[in-house]
Write an enzyme that holds these catalytic residues in place. Structure first.
Site, PDB file in Angstrom:
ATOM      1  N   SER A 146      64.472  15.171  58.229  1.00 34.83           N
ATOM      2  CA  SER A 146      63.234  14.532  57.502  1.00 34.83           C
ATOM      3  C   SER A 146      62.139  14.720  58.656  1.00 34.83           C
ATOM      4  O   SER A 146      62.719  14.668  59.858  1.00 34.83           O
ATOM      5  CB  SER A 146      63.527  13.207  57.171  1.00 34.83           C
ATOM      6  OG  SER A 146      61.823  12.733  56.798  1.00 34.83           O
TER       7      SER A 146
ATOM      8  N   TYR B 116      64.118   3.930  58.279  1.00 35.33           N
ATOM      9  CA  TYR B 116      64.289   5.227  57.861  1.00 35.33           C
ATOM     10  C   TYR B 116      64.301   6.321  58.990  1.00 35.33           C
ATOM     11  O   TYR B 116      64.852   7.167  58.899  1.00 35.33           O
ATOM     12  CB  TYR B 116      63.531   5.637  56.640  1.00 35.33           C
ATOM     13  CG  TYR B 116      63.653   6.944  55.823  1.00 35.33           C
ATOM     14  CD1 TYR B 116      64.702   7.373  55.414  1.00 35.33           C
ATOM     15  CD2 TYR B 116      62.614   7.858  56.252  1.00 35.33           C
ATOM     16  CE1 TYR B 116      64.933   8.649  54.652  1.00 35.33           C
ATOM     17  CE2 TYR B 116      62.770   9.122  55.436  1.00 35.33           C
ATOM     18  CZ  TYR B 116      63.719   9.593  54.777  1.00 35.33           C
ATOM     19  OH  TYR B 116      64.061  10.736  54.210  1.00 35.33           O
TER      20      TYR B 116
END
Ligand code: 8X3
Length: 247
Positions: free
Chosen positions: A131, A144
């Site tokens: 990501s 995250y």
């Protein structure tokens, strides 16, 4: 042209599902692996794939996957999730633990289990779904981002350790991708909050855009190793710089 077996984790929806579809079109024998059997069955019938129930947080489940996959050329470590958008001060440590378990340890478990097959294929390829949060942090995204930084470290370490072996390692780091479940899971089913993430963004990336990136990376000639592919929608110049229209 048949290209060998591709295992896609987290294949029951979103980027994983789109990747499985695309790799099937590209000529791979696809194994779709995820927890939700009903969705896997429907997908596998549609695209001619094999469905294997998989929970990447369970060593037993991963071992059962390996038992059912005697050959593997491509492994797409896609299973992942984000939980919450709370600041570090008040975030739930259990969320951090779960994100690390799925996004990092899940990929480690599946990679360990299938690595002998990947090496044995003579043209193995491990894709790690990272990501942009694995490169740059943002407020509320600590857990995250930590997990996706972990996924990035996994990909980079693997590449070093596999030097001299016939296995490529690619990290794909998407920015804003609008899939039906990612933000909904993050906000635990709060559809308004989930929709707010993409509000006014003209064209967030789609799961198919990321599947296209995976397909491109794995279909390069075997000596071409795409280390890292960072991809964002045009409207997202940087993590904090998202162009939104009001109308
Ligand atoms: C998703 C990108 O910006 O939501 O992996 O962290 S972001």
């Amino acid at each position: 042209m048949r290209r060998g077996t591709a295992v896609v984790t987290g294949a029951s929806s979103g980027i994983g599902e789109a990747t499985a579809r695309r790799l099937a079109q590209e000529g791979y024998d696809v194994v779709v692996a995820a927890r939700r059997r009903d969705r896997l069955e429907a997908l596998s019938q549609e695209i001619g794939a094999r469905a294997v129930t998989l929970d990447v947080t369970s060593p037993e489940s991963v071992a059962a996957l390996a038992d059912q996959v005697p050959q593997c050329t491509v492994l797409v470590n896609n299973a992942g999730l984000a939980l919450g958008l709370d600041p570090v001060a008040t975030s739930d440590v259990e969320d951090w633990r779960q994100m690390y378990d799925v996004n990092v340890l899940g990929a480690v478990r599946v990679t360990q289990a299938l690595l002998p097959r990947l090496v044995g294929s003579g043209q193995g390829h491990v894709v790690v779904m990272g990501s942009t949060a694995g490169r740059i942090v943002y407020e509320g995204g600590g857990g995250y981002a930590a997990a996706k930084h972990g996924a990035a470290a996994l990909a980079e370490t693997l590449r070093l350790e596999l030097s001299g072996q016939p296995v490529r390692v690619t990290e794909i780091a998407p920015g804003m991708v609008a899939t039906p479940e990612f933000s909904l899971n993050r906000f635990r089913g709060d559809a308004d909050k989930a929709a707010g993430v993409y509000q006014g963004v003209k064209e967030p990336l789609t799961a198919e855009d990321i599947a296209d990136c995976v397909a491109w990376c794995v279909t390069r000639p075997p000596h071409v190793d795409i280390d890292l592919l960072v991809v964002r929608p045009l409207a997202q110049a940087a993590q904090h710089k998202v162009h939104r229209t009001t109308s």
